[in-house]
Design a protein around this motif. Structure first.
Motif, PDB file in Angstrom:
ATOM      1  N   TRP A  72      35.348  44.545  25.835  1.00  0.00           N
ATOM      2  CA  TRP A  72      37.184  44.355  25.091  1.00  0.00           C
ATOM      3  C   TRP A  72      36.979  42.583  25.752  1.00  0.00           C
TER       4      TRP A  72
ATOM      5  N   PRO B 130      37.250  44.981  20.240  1.00  0.00           N
ATOM      6  CA  PRO B 130      35.694  45.633  21.572  1.00  0.00           C
ATOM      7  C   PRO B 130      34.709  44.752  20.883  1.00  0.00           C
TER       8      PRO B 130
ATOM      9  N   ALA C 107      35.843  49.496  17.609  1.00  0.00           N
ATOM     10  CA  ALA C 107      34.818  50.427  19.001  1.00  0.00           C
ATOM     11  C   ALA C 107      34.003  50.776  18.947  1.00  0.00           C
TER      12      ALA C 107
END
Length: 549
Positions: free
Chosen positions: A339, A371, A420
């Motif tokens: 991240w 992400p 993500a």
């Protein structure tokens, strides 16, 4: 209808009805296993149990828990046998849970929720409770893994809890400080084929010295003694700051090396040690970001155990989950779910944020670190040159600087705005620490888990399983017996469809090759969010990192 596509289409998926809120609600235990309705045909070879852990109690009486990692640990189990499936769940009877239920209030401070003195006590008793020392939580809601012939539920403190994988009964609490010089360990140990367990934890030593210890717990003992009693520290890794260890959730391991990534997300140790004497302070209050350090990579050899003095540096990022690490021609390849930046991602995982309406959830995610799946390559031998990396299949670079540090730049394996690839899994039994091709993960859409993903780390090709208003958990890979191909197996995930009139929860079984559905086993209960878990089958144990017999 099932939905399968590449990541480029997932940005169209929305959740205006907010069904995801249901996975953050309290549920009760079950008195006995309930039968599931199987749709499709479960492979004959697939049997055993899927165990999962996560929060199941989100408030005690009138007192709420505030953070995603605060709810009291609930263990879930899907049993598979001869094509039939049952579902069962029980709370892990930790001290945090038992005392909370007895006193009908939050008694022990959790990650983002502070415990207050008993309001029924007089003012003098309440005053002294602030100065009786740190009472660390044993709320083991993150993962479960085998040690020898036993199973332990864990969080990230020094406490692990022995559980019975068949009955889900809580057996005993174990304090790792009784055996090891650690103040806590990660919830993601590595486990070798013989059952040897490796883990990493912070260590606050003499004169407030600080380091990270890699520990080893041996496999099942011939004399049937407890392997934990034979555990030891293998090697110590220095900390970049004396009073501020980095938050660590996982680490990497190859055939010959350990890989530790030290991020700029710091625990202020002095604040932590005094936090319990400050009214209303919790773990989250002790975190801060070092905006100048960037991220450091550390290497240590396994045998002989030795820290390697190379200084690997890169820009700042958060890290929770390693995907895999392996050695290749004098280099160590490290694949990570990162991240970007130095702000702590956990700041965005308060339950109030996750329970917001969809438009508000999206707004918060716009402000959060973004992400990215990255590949870093570390040269084992220091050499001069603009780029030390000579592997032909990666664009990752490593450059020796004049101060002796080696600056790393990654190859991006997957990136999508607020999308993500997290909670990664691989075919661990055959490819942990080895050159591999496939990773499986839980897809987070603005932090909401709404898809299951597969990523080819060599070609960057992706596959997705997704259904409207459905919220899956981390996919566990189970290998087909006697298989040869890396992705010959199935994925197991618990999915919640809150809008279903009947059977809103189910065990989903996907073909790991293309993420097509093989079967699902539906139950008439809502199942709250789960984090990690294992598949085990009497003589075969498969957790989020490993398969061993």
């Amino acid at each position: 209808m099932d939905v399968y596509f590449h990541f480029c289409f997932i940005f169209r998926i929305q959740h205006p009805a907010g069904g995801y809120k249901k996975i953050f609600e309290t549920c009760g235990e079950l008195n006995e296993p309930i039968p599931a309705i199987v749709v499709g045909v479960i492979p004959e070879w697939l049997s055993g149990s899927l165990l999962r852990l996560g929060p199941g109690l989100f408030e005690v009486g009138a007192e709420p828990f505030y953070h995603l990692f605060d709810g009291q640990a609930l263990m879930h189990k899907f049993d598979l046998k001869n094509g039939h499936v049952t579902y069962y769940r029980k709370f892990v009877k930790t001290d945090a849970y038992v005392r909370a239920m007895t006193e009908k209030r939050v008694v022990i401070t959790e990650f983002g929720t502070a415990a207050y003195p008993d309001p029924c006590k007089n003012i003098f008793s309440r005053f002294f409770t602030y100065f009786k020392g740190i009472e660390v939580t044993d709320n083991c809601l993150v993962n479960v893994y085998p040690v020898g012939e036993d199973f332990y539920a864990c969080t990230e403190t020094n406490y692990i809890t022995k559980v019975d994988p068949d009955t889900l009964e809580t057996l005993k609490k174990v304090d790792l400080c009784d055996y090891l010089s650690v103040n806590g360990v990660t919830a993601h140990p590595h486990i070798e084929s013989d059952g040897t367990v490796y883990n990493l934890g912070n260590c606050f030593g003499k004169n407030m010295s600080l380091a990270y210890n890699i520990v080893k717990i041996p496999s099942t003992q011939k004399d049937k003694s407890d392997p934990i009693a034979k555990s030891k520290v293998l090697v110590q890794i220095p900390s970049s700051e004396r009073f501020k260890p980095s938050y660590v959730h996982s680490f990497g391991m190859t055939e010959n090396y350990f890989v530790f990534v030290e991020t700029p997300i710091k625990i202020n140790l002095l604040k932590f040690l005094t936090a319990w004497s400050i009214w209303g302070t919790n773990y989250m209050d002790c975190f801060e970001s070092n905006e100048t350090m960037g991220t450091w990579f550390h290497l240590a050899m396994k045998d002989p155990a030795k820290y390697i003095e190379h200084k690997f540096r890169t820009s700042a990022f958060n890290l929770f989950h390693h995907i895999n690490s392996y050695e290749d021609d004098g280099f160590i390849v490290v694949d990570l779910c990162t991240w970007k930046g130095h702000e702590f991602v956990y700041n965005y995982l308060y339950l109030a944020n996750l329970r917001e309406n969809w438009e508000e959830v999206k707004k918060a995610a716009m402000r959060a670190p973004q992400p990215e799946v990255r590949r870093y390559v570390l040269p084992i031998d220091e050499k001069q040159g603009k780029n030390l990396i000579s592997l032909p299949y990666t664009t990752a670079t490593a450059v020796m600087r004049s101060d002796g540090t080696i600056w790393l730049e990654p190859e991006v394996l997957f990136s999508g705005p607020r999308q993500a690839f997290e909670f990664p899994q691989i075919n661990y039994s055959k490819f942990s620490g080895k050159n591999y091709s496939y990773a499986y993960g839980l897809g987070l859409n603005h932090f909401i888990p709404d898809r299951i993903c597969k990523l080819n780390v060599k070609t960057k090709e992706t596959w997705v399983w997704q259904e409207p208003d459905s919220y899956p958990s981390e996919p566990i890979f189970v290998q087909t017996p006697d298989s040869v191909e890396e992705d010959d197996g199935v994925l197991l995930s618990i999915v919640v469809n809150p809008g279903a009139d009947q059977r809103p929860g189910y065990l989903l079984i996907l073909n790991a090759r293309d993420l097509t559905e093989i079967a699902r086993a539906e139950v008439e209960v809502i199942i709250p969010v789960t984090f990690h878990g294992i598949h085990y089958c009497k003589c075969i144990y498969q957790n989020t990192n490993t398969l061993f017999t």
